[in-house]
Design an enzyme around this catalytic site. Structure first.
Site, PDB file in Angstrom:
ATOM      1  N   SER A  11      26.953  52.479  13.591  1.00  0.00           N
ATOM      2  CA  SER A  11      26.113  52.715  12.414  1.00  0.00           C
ATOM      3  C   SER A  11      26.458  54.044  11.746  1.00  0.00           C
ATOM      4  CB  SER A  11      24.649  52.755  12.837  1.00  0.00           C
ATOM      5  OG  SER A  11      24.444  53.844  13.712  1.00  0.00           O
ATOM      6  N   CYS A  73      27.937  50.799  19.567  1.00  0.00           N
ATOM      7  CA  CYS A  73      26.551  51.025  19.145  1.00  0.00           C
ATOM      8  C   CYS A  73      25.661  50.169  20.036  1.00  0.00           C
ATOM      9  CB  CYS A  73      26.440  50.593  17.677  1.00  0.00           C
ATOM     10  SG  CYS A  73      24.781  50.625  17.009  1.00  0.00           S
ATOM     11  N   CYS A 183      22.156  55.586  23.291  1.00  0.00           N
ATOM     12  CA  CYS A 183      22.599  55.528  21.897  1.00  0.00           C
ATOM     13  C   CYS A 183      23.870  56.358  21.814  1.00  0.00           C
ATOM     14  CB  CYS A 183      21.507  56.102  20.987  1.00  0.00           C
ATOM     15  SG  CYS A 183      22.043  56.384  19.290  1.00  0.00           S
TER      16      CYS A 183
HETATM   17  N1  DGL Z   1      24.639  54.771  17.581  1.00  0.00           N
HETATM   18  C1  DGL Z   1      23.785  53.662  17.653  1.00  0.00           C
HETATM   19  C2  DGL Z   1      23.390  53.228  19.008  1.00  0.00           C
HETATM   20  O1  DGL Z   1      24.154  53.385  19.925  1.00  0.00           O
HETATM   21  C3  DGL Z   1      22.803  53.385  16.579  1.00  0.00           C
HETATM   22  C4  DGL Z   1      21.917  54.466  16.120  1.00  0.00           C
HETATM   23  C5  DGL Z   1      21.188  54.040  14.876  1.00  0.00           C
HETATM   24  O2  DGL Z   1      21.859  53.800  13.883  1.00  0.00           O
HETATM   25  O3  DGL Z   1      19.966  53.933  14.928  1.00  0.00           O
HETATM   26  O4  DGL Z   1      22.339  52.668  19.199  1.00  0.00           O
END
Ligand code: DGL
Length: 259
Positions: A11, A73, A183
């Site tokens: 994202s 992600c 995350c």
């Molecule tokens: N980097 C992402 C993850 O691992 C998403 C973070 C987001 O866009 O809310 O969940």
């Protein structure tokens, strides 16, 4: 086929923490990274929105001839990877919070998980948690507001410190000895988290496991790049290119792309 790039998307800039693990383990691979910062955060979106964005990113990586896609992600993995695997004819590697190792190694029988709302509310997360964390107290915390601050380059800000303090306090009170970063943006916060956590609490994430799994799947499909010439790395963002460059220590060629 082995010369074709590995595609990686997130994202935003967070998945570069996974990209870093992948190129360290697989330095001969060509890679394309997509930072969908324009649509960050994914974590607050509905499952169908997360799915549509994951499809858009995947199709762009397929247009660019990727041989494998890493969904860097947790939110997109937990909400979209089964659809992607069922729809497209290439291997997909996903990332999920590292509940299993934390649950195996905890001595206090209490672990903390910091992740997005989209990850913590997903069926896949609940399945993994039920499978591995039985008998263990799991303190789940939505990291509301953290990703937008990282995307804005405000890792060391007062606002970040306040949020992290607020999110860690109940975990420390519950006597956790492992904090799982669920995350891919959060590994960039390890210096800030370490300052706020008692020394005995270990911070873990799934980055290296994802890189190892990428290697295993490329090898299984016989498409590891064994040529020794220097790899081509292309990093695209539809957001702020200066913040992306700064998180990558200005090491790679980055480009703005409207996707
Ligand atoms: N980097 C992402 C993850 O691992 C998403 C973070 C987001 O866009 O809310 O969940």
């Amino acid at each position: 086929m082995s010369n074709k790039p590995i595609g990686i998307f997130d994202s935003g800039i967070g998945g570069t923490s996974i990209f870093n693990e992948i190129i360290t383990l697989l330095p001969k691979e060509n890679c394309i990274y997509l930072a969908d910062s324009k649509n960050a955060p994914y974590g607050d979106k509905s499952q169908s929105e997360i799915l549509q964005l994951s499809i858009k990113n995947t199709e762009l990586l397929l247009e660019k001839q990727c041989k494998l896609v890493v969904v860097a992600c947790n939110t997109a993995t937990t909400n979209a990877i089964s659809y992607l695997r069922a729809t497209y004819n290439i291997p997909f590697i996903g990332i999920e919070p590292a509940i299993k190792p934390a649950a195996i190694h905890t001595k206090t029988k209490a672990i903390g998980i910091l992740a997005t709302k989209g990850t913590l509310s997903s069926a896949l997360f609940h399945k993994t948690s039920d499978l591995y964390a039985r008998g263990i107290k799991v303190i789940e915390q939505i990291g509301e507001g953290i990703v937008p601050l990282i995307e804005a380059g405000k890792l060391d800000s007062k606002d970040m410190k306040m949020l992290l303090k607020q999110y860690l306090e109940p975990m420390i009170k519950a006597n956790i000895d492992y904090l799982v970063l669920g995350c891919t943006h959060y590994p960039y916060l390890v210096p800030q988290l370490s300052k706020l956590l008692p020394k005995h609490i270990k911070i873990i994430d799934s980055g290296l496991a994802v890189a190892k799994q990428t290697e295993a799947i490329l090898s299984k499909h016989n498409v590891l790049n064994l040529e020794s010439k220097s790899p081509i790395i292309n990093i695209f963002t539809n957001g702020n290119i200066d913040i992306l460059n700064s998180i990558l220590n200005h090491q790679y060629k980055t480009e703005y792309l409207d996707f």
